[in-house]
Design an enzyme around this catalytic site. Structure first.
Site, PDB file in Angstrom:
ATOM      1  N   GLU A 222      24.638  13.440  99.209  1.00  0.00           N
ATOM      2  CA  GLU A 222      24.344  12.791  98.551  1.00  0.00           C
ATOM      3  C   GLU A 222      25.018  11.814  98.164  1.00  0.00           C
ATOM      4  O   GLU A 222      25.249  10.475  98.468  1.00  0.00           O
ATOM      5  CB  GLU A 222      22.940  12.668  97.866  1.00  0.00           C
ATOM      6  CG  GLU A 222      21.293  13.646  98.022  1.00  0.00           C
ATOM      7  CD  GLU A 222      21.338  14.778  97.920  1.00  0.00           C
ATOM      8  OE1 GLU A 222      22.627  15.981  97.934  1.00  0.00           O
ATOM      9  OE2 GLU A 222      20.356  15.301  97.326  1.00  0.00           O
TER      10      GLU A 222
ATOM     11  N   CYS B  61      22.416  13.762  92.067  1.00  0.00           N
ATOM     12  CA  CYS B  61      22.346  12.416  92.358  1.00  0.00           C
ATOM     13  C   CYS B  61      21.321  11.392  92.713  1.00  0.00           C
ATOM     14  O   CYS B  61      21.609  10.690  93.412  1.00  0.00           O
ATOM     15  CB  CYS B  61      22.127  13.354  93.836  1.00  0.00           C
ATOM     16  SG  CYS B  61      23.411  14.357  94.831  1.00  0.00           S
TER      17      CYS B  61
HETATM   18  N1  THU Z   1      22.911  20.076  97.186  1.00  0.00           N
HETATM   19  C1  THU Z   1      23.226  19.289  98.396  1.00  0.00           C
HETATM   20  O1  THU Z   1      24.595  19.023  98.666  1.00  0.00           O
HETATM   21  N2  THU Z   1      22.041  18.398  98.086  1.00  0.00           N
HETATM   22  C2  THU Z   1      20.937  18.521  97.630  1.00  0.00           C
HETATM   23  O2  THU Z   1      19.857  17.725  97.084  1.00  0.00           O
HETATM   24  C3  THU Z   1      20.802  19.738  96.817  1.00  0.00           C
HETATM   25  C4  THU Z   1      22.225  20.655  96.295  1.00  0.00           C
HETATM   26  C5  THU Z   1      24.796  21.311  97.646  1.00  0.00           C
HETATM   27  C6  THU Z   1      25.374  21.797  96.005  1.00  0.00           C
HETATM   28  C7  THU Z   1      25.871  22.780  96.659  1.00  0.00           C
HETATM   29  O3  THU Z   1      27.136  22.742  96.764  1.00  0.00           O
HETATM   30  C8  THU Z   1      25.098  23.410  97.918  1.00  0.00           C
HETATM   31  O4  THU Z   1      23.797  22.700  97.883  1.00  0.00           O
HETATM   32  C9  THU Z   1      23.783  24.369  96.453  1.00  0.00           C
HETATM   33  O5  THU Z   1      23.461  24.111  95.129  1.00  0.00           O
END
Ligand code: THU
Length: 132
Positions: free
Chosen positions: A55, A89
Site C-alpha cells: 500500500e 499504512c
Molecule cells: N504487508 C503488506 O504489504 N500489506 C499489508 O497490508 C500487510 C502486510 C507485507 C509486509 C511484509 O512484507 C509481509 O506483508 C508480511 O507482513
C-alpha cells in the site's frame, strides 16, 4: 475504473512482490482523485525494519508524482482471508485522504470494502499539533 478492475490491478502486482523472508506477497493499486492509478508491491529487507508494504509503495509512487488525494486503494493477498492494511499504512492513508475507501481482495478476487474512517478511528493527524 470499476472495483473489479482496481482489484485486478492489485492482484497483478502480487507477482512483483519482493518477499524472500515472509513469503507473504501483497499487491496494491491506489486510485487518485483524478482517476490515475498507481500500483505497488511489498518490498522486504534483510534488516526487516526497512520493509515497505504494498500500500505504501503505491501511495508513495503517487505522491512522488504529485498526487495527494485518493479515492480508493485495493490491497490483494494470496490468502483466503482478506488482508487488512497494517497500522503504519493506515496512518499514511490518513495523512492524505481520511475519507478514502479500502478494498481488500482475497486470492479468489473477492472484494471486501471498508472505509478508512472505520479502520482508523481517533487517528493522529495535523490537527493534533494545533493549540500548543
Ligand atoms: N504487508 C503488506 O504489504 N500489506 C499489508 O497490508 C500487510 C502486510 C507485507 C509486509 C511484509 O512484507 C509481509 O506483508 C508480511 O507482513
Amino acid at each position: 475504473m470499476t472495483t473489479q478492475e482496481l482489484a485486478q490491478k492489485a492482484m497483478e502486482m502480487i507477482k512483483m512482490a519482493y518477499a524472500p523472508y515472509s513469503h507473504f506477497r501483497v499487491g496494491a493499486a491506489v486510485e487518485c482523485d483524478d482517476g490515475t492509478v498507481y500500483t505497488g508491491c511489498n518490498i522486504e529487507n534483510a534488516a526487516f525494519t526497512p520493509t515497505n508494504c504494498a500500500e505504501r509503495t503505491a501511495i508513495f509512487k503517487a505522491v512522488s508524482e504529485g498526487h495527494l488525494r485518493f479515492r480508493r486503494i485495493a490491497v490483494a493477498g494470496e490468502t483466503e482471508d482478506f488482508t487488512a492494511p497494517c497500522g503504519v499504512c493506515r496512518q499514511v492513508m490518513l495523512e492524505f485522504s481520511p475519507d478514502m475507501e479500502v478494498l481488500m481482495v482475497n486470492r479468489r478476487g473477492q472484494v471486501r470494502a471498508v472505509s478508512l474512517r472505520d479502520l482508523m478511528p481517533y487517528g493522529f493527524d495535523a490537527s493534533g499539533m494545533e493549540n500548543r
